[in-house]
Design an enzyme around this catalytic site. Structure first.
Site, PDB file in Angstrom:
ATOM      1  N   ASN A 197       0.876  -1.175   0.000  1.00  0.00           N
ATOM      2  CA  ASN A 197       0.000   0.000   0.000  1.00  0.00           C
ATOM      3  C   ASN A 197       0.916   1.228   0.000  1.00  0.00           C
ATOM      4  O   ASN A 197       1.416   1.632   1.053  1.00  0.00           O
ATOM      5  CB  ASN A 197      -0.901  -0.042   1.241  1.00  0.00           C
ATOM      6  CG  ASN A 197      -1.884   1.107   1.283  1.00  0.00           C
ATOM      7  OD1 ASN A 197      -1.862   1.999   0.420  1.00  0.00           O
ATOM      8  ND2 ASN A 197      -2.744   1.110   2.283  1.00  0.00           N
ATOM      9  N   ARG A 199      -2.506  -2.078  -3.512  1.00  0.00           N
ATOM     10  CA  ARG A 199      -3.700  -1.262  -3.345  1.00  0.00           C
ATOM     11  C   ARG A 199      -3.552  -0.062  -4.273  1.00  0.00           C
ATOM     12  O   ARG A 199      -2.542   0.649  -4.229  1.00  0.00           O
ATOM     13  CB  ARG A 199      -3.797  -0.795  -1.898  1.00  0.00           C
ATOM     14  CG  ARG A 199      -5.017   0.047  -1.669  1.00  0.00           C
ATOM     15  CD  ARG A 199      -5.117   0.483  -0.242  1.00  0.00           C
ATOM     16  NE  ARG A 199      -6.374   1.194  -0.056  1.00  0.00           N
ATOM     17  CZ  ARG A 199      -6.772   1.681   1.091  1.00  0.00           C
ATOM     18  NH1 ARG A 199      -6.035   1.531   2.171  1.00  0.00           N
ATOM     19  NH2 ARG A 199      -7.921   2.321   1.186  1.00  0.00           N
ATOM     20  N   HIS A 207     -12.870   3.109  -0.482  1.00  0.00           N
ATOM     21  CA  HIS A 207     -12.935   2.067   0.558  1.00  0.00           C
ATOM     22  C   HIS A 207     -13.633   0.821   0.029  1.00  0.00           C
ATOM     23  O   HIS A 207     -14.207   0.030   0.804  1.00  0.00           O
ATOM     24  CB  HIS A 207     -13.718   2.530   1.819  1.00  0.00           C
ATOM     25  CG  HIS A 207     -13.089   3.632   2.597  1.00  0.00           C
ATOM     26  ND1 HIS A 207     -13.823   4.652   3.152  1.00  0.00           N
ATOM     27  CD2 HIS A 207     -11.797   3.883   2.926  1.00  0.00           C
ATOM     28  CE1 HIS A 207     -13.007   5.483   3.801  1.00  0.00           C
ATOM     29  NE2 HIS A 207     -11.765   5.035   3.657  1.00  0.00           N
ATOM     30  N   HIS A 239     -18.055   2.214   7.125  1.00  0.00           N
ATOM     31  CA  HIS A 239     -16.606   2.192   7.351  1.00  0.00           C
ATOM     32  C   HIS A 239     -16.268   3.512   8.027  1.00  0.00           C
ATOM     33  O   HIS A 239     -16.194   4.559   7.377  1.00  0.00           O
ATOM     34  CB  HIS A 239     -15.888   2.032   6.000  1.00  0.00           C
ATOM     35  CG  HIS A 239     -14.388   2.046   6.096  1.00  0.00           C
ATOM     36  ND1 HIS A 239     -13.610   0.941   5.844  1.00  0.00           N
ATOM     37  CD2 HIS A 239     -13.526   3.031   6.416  1.00  0.00           C
ATOM     38  CE1 HIS A 239     -12.337   1.244   6.017  1.00  0.00           C
ATOM     39  NE2 HIS A 239     -12.255   2.525   6.350  1.00  0.00           N
ATOM     40  N   LEU A 240     -16.104   3.469   9.344  1.00  0.00           N
ATOM     41  CA  LEU A 240     -15.885   4.700  10.114  1.00  0.00           C
ATOM     42  C   LEU A 240     -14.477   4.661  10.714  1.00  0.00           C
ATOM     43  O   LEU A 240     -14.206   3.887  11.643  1.00  0.00           O
ATOM     44  CB  LEU A 240     -16.932   4.837  11.231  1.00  0.00           C
ATOM     45  CG  LEU A 240     -18.412   4.688  10.806  1.00  0.00           C
ATOM     46  CD1 LEU A 240     -19.324   4.855  12.019  1.00  0.00           C
ATOM     47  CD2 LEU A 240     -18.789   5.676   9.706  1.00  0.00           C
ATOM     48  N   ASN A 287     -10.478   7.117  10.226  1.00  0.00           N
ATOM     49  CA  ASN A 287      -9.963   8.448   9.974  1.00  0.00           C
ATOM     50  C   ASN A 287     -10.627   8.997   8.702  1.00  0.00           C
ATOM     51  O   ASN A 287     -11.038  10.140   8.629  1.00  0.00           O
ATOM     52  CB  ASN A 287      -8.445   8.359   9.851  1.00  0.00           C
ATOM     53  CG  ASN A 287      -7.827   9.710   9.969  1.00  0.00           C
ATOM     54  OD1 ASN A 287      -8.402  10.610  10.567  1.00  0.00           O
ATOM     55  ND2 ASN A 287      -6.673   9.867   9.360  1.00  0.00           N
ATOM     56  N   GLY A 288     -10.702   8.143   7.695  1.00  0.00           N
ATOM     57  CA  GLY A 288     -11.568   8.404   6.532  1.00  0.00           C
ATOM     58  C   GLY A 288     -12.823   7.574   6.732  1.00  0.00           C
ATOM     59  O   GLY A 288     -12.740   6.454   7.244  1.00  0.00           O
ATOM     60  N   ARG A 303     -11.378  15.769   7.000  1.00  0.00           N
ATOM     61  CA  ARG A 303     -12.114  16.173   5.782  1.00  0.00           C
ATOM     62  C   ARG A 303     -13.522  16.625   6.127  1.00  0.00           C
ATOM     63  O   ARG A 303     -14.173  16.031   6.988  1.00  0.00           O
ATOM     64  CB  ARG A 303     -12.199  14.985   4.807  1.00  0.00           C
ATOM     65  CG  ARG A 303     -10.907  14.719   4.098  1.00  0.00           C
ATOM     66  CD  ARG A 303     -10.980  13.450   3.263  1.00  0.00           C
ATOM     67  NE  ARG A 303     -10.044  12.466   3.754  1.00  0.00           N
ATOM     68  CZ  ARG A 303     -10.048  11.177   3.435  1.00  0.00           C
ATOM     69  NH1 ARG A 303     -10.955  10.693   2.624  1.00  0.00           N
ATOM     70  NH2 ARG A 303      -9.150  10.357   3.937  1.00  0.00           N
ATOM     71  N   LEU A 305     -12.877   3.370  14.135  1.00  0.00           N
ATOM     72  CA  LEU A 305     -13.925   3.900  15.002  1.00  0.00           C
ATOM     73  C   LEU A 305     -15.120   2.942  15.072  1.00  0.00           C
ATOM     74  O   LEU A 305     -15.634   2.659  16.158  1.00  0.00           O
ATOM     75  CB  LEU A 305     -14.355   5.266  14.452  1.00  0.00           C
ATOM     76  CG  LEU A 305     -15.327   6.078  15.258  1.00  0.00           C
ATOM     77  CD1 LEU A 305     -14.725   6.512  16.582  1.00  0.00           C
ATOM     78  CD2 LEU A 305     -15.763   7.309  14.461  1.00  0.00           C
ATOM     79  N   GLU A 308     -15.250  -0.220  14.669  1.00  0.00           N
ATOM     80  CA  GLU A 308     -14.956  -1.463  15.378  1.00  0.00           C
ATOM     81  C   GLU A 308     -14.750  -1.238  16.874  1.00  0.00           C
ATOM     82  O   GLU A 308     -14.975  -2.137  17.668  1.00  0.00           O
ATOM     83  CB  GLU A 308     -13.673  -2.106  14.807  1.00  0.00           C
ATOM     84  CG  GLU A 308     -13.850  -2.649  13.406  1.00  0.00           C
ATOM     85  CD  GLU A 308     -12.523  -2.981  12.732  1.00  0.00           C
ATOM     86  OE1 GLU A 308     -11.550  -3.299  13.451  1.00  0.00           O
ATOM     87  OE2 GLU A 308     -12.459  -2.924  11.494  1.00  0.00           O
ATOM     88  N   GLU A 328      -8.622  -5.275   4.603  1.00  0.00           N
ATOM     89  CA  GLU A 328      -8.402  -4.955   3.191  1.00  0.00           C
ATOM     90  C   GLU A 328      -7.186  -5.699   2.638  1.00  0.00           C
ATOM     91  O   GLU A 328      -7.192  -6.130   1.493  1.00  0.00           O
ATOM     92  CB  GLU A 328      -8.216  -3.439   3.048  1.00  0.00           C
ATOM     93  CG  GLU A 328      -9.507  -2.685   3.307  1.00  0.00           C
ATOM     94  CD  GLU A 328      -9.299  -1.208   3.632  1.00  0.00           C
ATOM     95  OE1 GLU A 328      -8.912  -0.917   4.780  1.00  0.00           O
ATOM     96  OE2 GLU A 328      -9.528  -0.373   2.752  1.00  0.00           O
TER      97      GLU A 328
HETATM   98  P1  AMP Z   1      -8.707   3.876  10.831  1.00  0.00           P
HETATM   99  O1  AMP Z   1      -8.577   5.018   9.870  1.00  0.00           O
HETATM  100  O2  AMP Z   1      -9.651   2.817  10.377  1.00  0.00           O
HETATM  101  O3  AMP Z   1      -7.375   3.319  11.278  1.00  0.00           O
HETATM  102  O4  AMP Z   1      -9.379   4.489  12.154  1.00  0.00           O
HETATM  103  C1  AMP Z   1      -8.723   5.435  12.918  1.00  0.00           C
HETATM  104  C2  AMP Z   1      -9.721   6.115  13.852  1.00  0.00           C
HETATM  105  O5  AMP Z   1     -10.317   5.148  14.726  1.00  0.00           O
HETATM  106  C3  AMP Z   1      -9.055   7.152  14.733  1.00  0.00           C
HETATM  107  O6  AMP Z   1      -9.788   8.350  14.751  1.00  0.00           O
HETATM  108  C4  AMP Z   1      -9.098   6.505  16.098  1.00  0.00           C
HETATM  109  O7  AMP Z   1      -9.201   7.459  17.098  1.00  0.00           O
HETATM  110  C5  AMP Z   1     -10.358   5.683  16.032  1.00  0.00           C
HETATM  111  N1  AMP Z   1     -10.296   4.680  17.087  1.00  0.00           N
HETATM  112  C6  AMP Z   1      -9.476   3.620  17.182  1.00  0.00           C
HETATM  113  N2  AMP Z   1      -9.676   2.971  18.360  1.00  0.00           N
HETATM  114  C7  AMP Z   1     -10.650   3.672  19.027  1.00  0.00           C
HETATM  115  C8  AMP Z   1     -11.309   3.539  20.292  1.00  0.00           C
HETATM  116  N3  AMP Z   1     -11.003   2.544  21.121  1.00  0.00           N
HETATM  117  N4  AMP Z   1     -12.254   4.441  20.613  1.00  0.00           N
HETATM  118  C9  AMP Z   1     -12.569   5.447  19.784  1.00  0.00           C
HETATM  119  N5  AMP Z   1     -11.979   5.628  18.596  1.00  0.00           N
HETATM  120  C10 AMP Z   1     -11.039   4.759  18.205  1.00  0.00           C
END
Ligand code: AMP
Length: 398
Positions: free
Chosen positions: A7, A92, A181, A209-210, A212-213, A242, A333, A335, A385
């Site tokens: 990636n 990717r 995504h 899919h929640l 950072n993006g 964003r 987020l 998960e 992914e």
């Molecule tokens: P990703 O882009 O899928 O890696 O997700 C990153 C986002 O998930 C970041 O904003 C993290 O703060 C959030 N995140 C990861 N673990 C937790 C948690 N235990 N509680 C709240 N947000 C989380």
């Protein structure tokens, strides 16, 4: 057979080496600061070898790949004895435009088409191409496969992907909604279909899919029928940095009022907006949840906006699908944050959709969190992914 999954970003390159006989990761790592120094973190997962985490000179992606291969095959840090043990490489790739509706074995022609898609993905496609070119040079014996973030969304109907602007812009410039995504939405929607145990063609799944993006997809009979991201990953939900969807007239207004160029406004909408922009605290939801708990009104507002917009899209996709057999939460987020899931689903009680409070208290693993009597089943499904890329790579190189 081992598959190396790559990636590549503009100054970074993530990798995972899979043993596809067992579908397990044997090593993974990250090259950072490519072109501006270089740092390699290499983690052997199998074999009890130590981790490598040091600065390494990497002027281009070619040196990054050479260093990755050196570590994968080294006596001290390695997990394979030679390059020949890498059977194939999966990449990717952000934007496949309308040319690619599935993963594809890379040849010169495919590289040309990814190059043609650069105007659609100006930040990512050139980086993805650098990764592909570096791997072709370094591992010439291994076939390479491109897996596109946009591919899964190519099944959207015209009325979902055509923007209501003069049609000639679609014809002349490929201006339309593409969605992103896709690999994640494909993986978690397929897992949801397995869990639903219904005939595939009848299934109506909403995948959230929640991370950072963030993006949401409506998936009917296993095929994507709508998604929230658009021509670029800026549309749809508010995200870490964003803005998501806003009135497009904001761009000119802000440019005029703040005396900045249109390009600068777009950069602000991509990098300084979303929950970071509103909260002024962080783009990381953990920090924002903590600040809100500590009484920060703007952190609370940022979360409220995020939950509200997510709710609106889920509601609209329930309309699009004529109901939802499953609503899936995935990514960092989705998960890991019971508070986020509850803040969204609890507001759907009026249309008979509910979450179970106890079951919702789960993080990072597959779980059903459906409340009693809920018309939709609610799942937490960790996305993967890289595994999808590795599986596609095997399938396309057979
Ligand atoms: P990703 O882009 O899928 O890696 O997700 C990153 C986002 O998930 C970041 O904003 C993290 O703060 C959030 N995140 C990861 N673990 C937790 C948690 N235990 N509680 C709240 N947000 C989380």
């Amino acid at each position: 057979m081992n598959v190396l999954v790559i990636n590549a970003g503009s100054s970074s390159l993530k990798y995972q080496l899979f043993d596809m006989d067992t579908e397990t990761v044997v090593a993974k790592g990250l090259c950072e600061r490519i072109g501006i120094g270089g740092h390699l973190k290499h983690t052997p997962v199998a074999g009890g070898k130590p981790e490598f985490d040091e600065d390494v000179e990497m002027p281009t992606h070619a040196e990054a790949i050479s260093n990755v291969i050196e570590k994968l095959t080294s006596e001290r840090y390695g997990v394979i004895s030679s390059l020949d043990e890498i059977g194939a490489v999966g990449h990717r790739v952000l934007h496949g435009g309308k040319k690619f509706s599935e993963s594809v074995l890379i040849d010169d022609n495919v590289i040309d088409v990814i190059e043609e898609c650069v105007p659609l993905g100006p930040l990512h496609n050139p980086a993805n191409l650098m990764g592909i070119r570096a791997c072709r040079l370094a591992i010439p014996s291994a076939p390479q496969v491109a897996v596109f973030d946009t591919a899964f969304h190519q099944t959207m109907p015209e009325y979902a992907y055509i923007y209501p602007v003069p049609y000639r812009y679609y014809e002349e410039y490929d201006l339309r909604r593409y969605g992103f995504h896709g690999t994640s939405h494909r993986y978690v929607s397929a897992r949801a279909v397995e869990l639903l145990d219904m005939p595939l063609e009848d299934t109506r799944v909403i995948t959230c899919h929640l991370g950072n993006g963030s993006s949401i997809a409506a998936v009917k009979g296993g095929k994507c029928v709508d998604t929230t991201m658009g021509l670029t990953p800026l549309e749809g939900l508010p995200m870490g940095t964003r803005s998501g969807s806003i009135d497009p007239a904001v761009i000119k207004y802000l440019s005029d009022r703040a005396g900045i160029s249109l390009g600068e406004v777009i950069t602000i909408l991509n990098k300084e907006s979303g929950v970071l922009g509103v909260s002024g605290v962080s783009s990381d939801f953990r920090d924002i949840e903590a600040a809100a708990a500590d009484g920060s009104a703007r952190a609370r507002l940022a979360l409220d906006i995020f939950h509200y917009q997510t709710l609106k899209y889920i509601g609209s996709y329930i309309g699009v699908l004529g109901g939802a057999d499953a609503i899936v939460f995935t990514a960092g987020l989705g998960e890991n944050s019971p508070a986020t899931r509850a803040a969204i689903i609890d507001r759907l009680g009026g249309i008979g959709i509910a979450i179970d409070k106890e079951k919702n208290n789960t993080r990072g693993k597959l779980a059903e969190i459906t409340g009693e009597g809920s018309l939709s089943r609610i799942f937490v499904i960790p996305t993967n992914e890289e595994l999808v890329i590795a599986r596609d790579t095997i399938q396309k190189t057979k």
